[in-house]
Scaffold this active site. Structure first.
Site, PDB file in Angstrom:
ATOM      1  CE  LYS A   1      -9.528  13.287   2.198  1.00 38.73           C
ATOM      2  NZ  LYS A   1      -8.453  13.755   1.390  1.00 38.73           N
TER       3      LYS A   1
ATOM      4  CB  SER B   1      -5.850  10.792  -7.942  1.00 40.66           C
ATOM      5  OG  SER B   1      -6.914  10.533  -7.808  1.00 40.66           O
ATOM      6  NE  ARG B   2      -6.662   4.321  -3.283  1.00 38.50           N
ATOM      7  CZ  ARG B   2      -6.318   3.559  -2.339  1.00 38.50           C
ATOM      8  NH1 ARG B   2      -7.411   2.980  -1.894  1.00 38.50           N
ATOM      9  NH2 ARG B   2      -5.179   3.667  -1.750  1.00 38.50           N
TER      10      ARG B   2
ATOM     11  CE  LYS C   1     -10.611  13.789  -2.039  1.00 40.01           C
ATOM     12  NZ  LYS C   1      -9.988  12.733  -2.552  1.00 40.01           N
TER      13      LYS C   1
ATOM     14  CG  ASP D   1      -8.941  16.346  -0.932  1.00 41.64           C
ATOM     15  OD1 ASP D   1      -7.782  15.866  -1.488  1.00 41.64           O
ATOM     16  OD2 ASP D   1      -9.766  15.603  -0.297  1.00 41.64           O
TER      17      ASP D   1
ATOM     18  CE1 TYR E   1      -3.773  -2.103   0.140  1.00 41.14           C
ATOM     19  CE2 TYR E   1      -2.587  -3.373   1.893  1.00 41.14           C
ATOM     20  CZ  TYR E   1      -3.899  -3.191   1.117  1.00 41.14           C
ATOM     21  OH  TYR E   1      -4.672  -4.351   1.094  1.00 41.14           O
TER      22      TYR E   1
ATOM     23  N   GLY F   1      -8.277  17.193   3.233  1.00 42.08           N
ATOM     24  CA  GLY F   1      -7.442  18.006   2.541  1.00 42.08           C
ATOM     25  C   GLY F   1      -6.628  17.174   1.429  1.00 42.08           C
TER      26      GLY F   1
END
Length: 327
Positions: free
Chosen positions: A109, A253-254, A190, A243, A56, A135
């Site tokens: 998130k 960013s996945r 987002k 963000d 990870y 954030g």
């Protein structure tokens, strides 16, 4: 630069994915008493042995001072508060297993099943000290100690300030907020816009298209947050615009990567990593249809993720919407 003073606080980080590992490493700079909990003993054992989370967060060493366990009760025993860093779908089960006297900082998130905010879920289960953390904080960069800023929101201002003080380091600047819905939902929405940006990148639509998605996506975020009682300015802060820019443009960013994968006809979720934006899009698309609030980007992402539209068809729907004034 002088070394930061060590804190006597005992902190637990619950969840040993990339973000949990990065948080544990960050906290260890100023806390000799940090425990990282991994759900699987196999992962916990590997972290204890190698001090690296190869699956990870490769390349980031976990300090020897961080204790690692798969025993949840042991992880939170004596902790002043805990950072909960598991996917939103697993938050209910984790919260249910924790003592209600524990202060919790929610770091996922996403939304609970049915669209409930995670802070509302925690409050409904009887937790008195609840905060959310959000954030532009990619684990890959936080783990390396690159400079960043974040915001912790709680209705309990004293608790927010406590978390702020314990999390602040020379490389991580922490702000507080009382606008829990705004901070929490900014981080949620987002992700959906980032999937849309990834779809555009996967289709090679160019920089203008990406900028348009980000800008109009921010407008959708503001529209939704306004209907949820958030403060007007929060969407333009770290948990909203900040963000969004990071998640919609970064190679880390996945959610953006999931959009690219969908555009190529590939599976968007790989390697056991959860893409919160896909699930959120489906939840909020249904809400938008029922409420009559316009969230065209959210609804387009939901339609693509569910296979109801191809990426090209979703693009055509957006481009052919009725002409109107900006706003």
């Amino acid at each position: 630069m002088s070394e930061p003073a060590l804190s006597a606080a005992r902190l637990a980080v619950l969840g040993a994915g990339g973000w949990g590992t990065a948080l544990a490493r960050t906290l260890a700079q100023t806390h000799p008493n940090v425990t990282l909990w991994a759900r699987r003993e196999v992962l916990a054992g590997e972290l204890r042995r190698s001090r690296f989370n190869a699956a990870y967060l490769p390349g980031v060493a976990l300090p020897e001072s961080v204790s690692v366990t798969s025993d949840l009760s042991a992880a939170v025993a004596g902790a002043d508060f805990a950072f909960l860093v598991v996917p939103s779908v697993g938050m209910s089960g984790l919260l249910s297993a924790l003592p209600r006297s524990l202060g919790v900082v929610l770091c996922a998130k996403g939304l609970a099943p049915g669209g409930t905010r995670l802070s509302e879920l925690a409050a409904s289960l009887g937790f008195g000290r609840v905060a959310v953390l959000s954030g532009p904080n990619h684990a890959e960069e936080i783990g390396l100690g690159l400079p960043a800023a974040t915001v912790v929101a709680s209705r309990d201002e004293a608790f927010a300030r406590t978390v702020q003080a314990e999390l602040m380091t020379p490389s991580l600047r922490v702000y507080t907020s009382l606008d829990v819905p705004g901070v929490e939902l900014g981080g949620v929405l987002k992700n959906v816009v980032a999937v849309a940006a990834g779809l555009g990148d996967g289709l090679q639509l160019g920089d203008n298209a990406r900028a348009s998605v980000i800008t109009r996506g921010l407008r959708e975020m503001a529209r939704y947050l306004d209907g949820q009682g958030a403060q007007d300015d929060t969407v333009y802060g770290l948990s909203g615009l900040g963000d969004l820019v990071a998640t919609a443009t970064s190679r880390h960013s996945r959610n953006r990567a999931a959009g690219e994968a969908l555009a190529r006809g590939e599976a968007p979720e790989q390697g056991g990593k959860v893409v919160e934006g896909l699930r959120t899009a489906r939840l909020l698309s249904a809400w938008a249809q029922e409420s009559g609030v316009e969230l065209p980007i959210v609804q387009g992402v939901a339609a693509v993720s569910e296979g109801r539209l191809s990426p090209q068809q979703a693009l055509a729907v957006l481009m052919q919407r009725e002409a109107k004034a900006e706003g």
